[in-house]
Enzyme design. Structure first.
Site, PDB file in Angstrom:
ATOM      1  N   HIS A  37       0.868  -1.256   0.012  1.00 25.19           N
ATOM      2  CA  HIS A  37      -0.051   0.093   0.118  1.00 25.19           C
ATOM      3  C   HIS A  37       0.898   1.314  -0.034  1.00 25.19           C
ATOM      4  O   HIS A  37       0.650   2.342  -0.579  1.00 25.19           O
ATOM      5  CB  HIS A  37      -0.891   0.231   1.298  1.00 25.19           C
ATOM      6  N   GLY A 147      -3.209  -2.053  -6.774  1.00 27.42           N
ATOM      7  CA  GLY A 147      -2.116  -3.027  -7.220  1.00 27.42           C
ATOM      8  C   GLY A 147      -2.204  -4.300  -7.650  1.00 27.42           C
ATOM      9  O   GLY A 147      -3.496  -4.660  -7.851  1.00 27.42           O
TER      10      GLY A 147
END
Ligand code: PAF
Length: 280
Positions: A37, A147
Site C-alpha cells: 500500500h 496493486g
C-alpha cells in the site's frame, strides 16, 4: 496529515484544492496497511500534488461473513504509516457513513466476473464496483492507484471507469513481495507462524508453472505442475490456478505475447485465503 471520517468533511477539504488546480492522487484501501500500500502512496505522491488514502473495510464485497469478521482493523497504526510516507489526507468513514441504507444498485461485469475471484466469490465485484464508484465520486481524483496483486479487480475498475466515464487515470502498480516471495497482503497477518513459513509455496508454484510454459509445455502441464507442487504442503487447499489473458482474465490456450498472459492462483492456507499472480 488530516483524518476525515465524513464525506462532507473530506469534500469541504478537497473542493477548494481542486478548484485551485491541485492534482489529486487516490489510494483506496481496506487498511491493515503494508509496504504494498505504501508503494501506491509513494507512486501517487510522485505524480500528484495531493494524495488521499481511504481506509474502509467494505462489507458489501465480502461474500463470506467469517472473512469479514477476521479482516484486521488497525486504523491507528495505518495512520502512523501513512503519515511517515507523507500521505496528505486519510478518509476513514464508518459503515453508516458510506451506506446509510443498503445499496439496491447491482453491477454486473459480464464475463469478467464469471472467472477466478468472480467465480469463487459471488457478488464480490458488485461490492467492489459500488464502493469504488462511491469513493471516486467523493474524492474525484485525477489518478487512482491499484496493486497488481488484485489483477481482476484492476480489470473490473478499468471497466467501471470506461463504462461510467470517470475522468481519471487508473495506475496499476507491481506486486510487492516479502523477501521469500510471498505477495504482501493484509490477510498475511492472519497466518500462524507455521502457515507463514509455507506461504511462499504459492508464489513458488507460479514460478514452476511459468517454467513449464516457457519451455513450451502445454497449459495442462503447467496445471499439473502447480497441483503437484502444492500437494507437498498439506495445509494448502487450491481453489484455482488459471492461465489467462492479462487484460480480460479469460482463459487462454497458450502463452500470449510477452506481458500479455497472467498466471493466477488462489488457495486457502488454513483459514486464510491467499491470491497471487504472475504476468509473463
Ligand atoms: O483492494 C482493496 O483493498 C479493496 O477491494 C478496495 C479497492 C479498497 C475496495 O474496497
Amino acid at each position: 496529515m488530516q483524518l476525515y471520517e465524513t464525506i462532507t468533511g473530506l469534500r469541504q477539504a478537497l473542493d477548494p484544492q481542486r478548484k485551485a488546480g491541485v492534482s489529486i492522487g487516490f489510494v483506496p484501501t481496506m487498511g491493515a496497511l503494508h509496504a504494498g500500500h505504501l508503494a501506491l502512496v509513494e507512486a501517487s505522491k510522485a505524480r500528484n500534488d495531493l494524495t488521499v488514502c481511504s481506509i474502509f473495510v467494505n462489507p458489501t464485497q465480502f461474500n463470506n461473513p467469517d472473512d469479514l469478521a477476521r479482516y484486521p482493523h488497525t486504523l491507528e497504526a495505518d495512520c502512523q504509516l501513512l503519515e511517515a510516507v507523507g500521505c496528505d489526507l486519510v478518509f476513514a468513514p464508518s459503515v453508516e457513513e458510506m451506506y446509510p441504507g443498503s445499496p439496491v444498485l447491482r453491477l454486473d461485469f459480464g464475463e469478467l466476473e464469471t472467472v477466478l475471484e468472480g467465480a469463487f466469490r459471488p457478488g464480490h465485484f458488485n461490492g467492489v464496483g459500488i464502493v469504488v464508484s462511491k469513493l471516486f465520486n467523493i474524492v474525484q481524483p485525477d489518478r487512482a492507484y491499484f496493486g497488481q496483486k488484485d489483477l481482476q479487480q484492476v480489470a473490473v475498475v478499468r471497466r467501471l471507469i470506461r463504462d461510467l466515464g470517470f475522468p481519471l487515470e487508473l495506475v496499476r502498480m507491481p506486486i510487492v513481495r516479502e523477501t521469500d516471495g510471498l505477495a504482501m497482503s493484509s490477510r498475511n497477518r492472519n497466518l500462524s507462524p507455521a502457515e507463514r513459513q509455507v506461504a511462499p509455496a504459492l508464489h513458488q508454484a507460479l514460478n514452476k508453472a511459468r517454467a513449464v510454459l516457457q519451455e513450451e509445455g502445454p497449459i495442462e502441464a503447467a496445471k499439473i505442475a502447480v497441483n503437484d507442487y502444492l500437494q507437498a504442503y498439506s495445509a494448502f487447499r487450491l481453489e484455482y490456478f488459471e492461465v489467462t489473458n492479462a487484460e480480460t482474465l479469460q482463459p487462454v490456450e497458450q502463452l500470449q505475447a510477452p506481458g500479455a498472459t497472467a498466471l493466477c492462483i488462489a488457495a486457502y492456507l488454513g483459514q486464510t485465503r491467499l491470491i497471487d499472480n504472475l504476468i509473463v
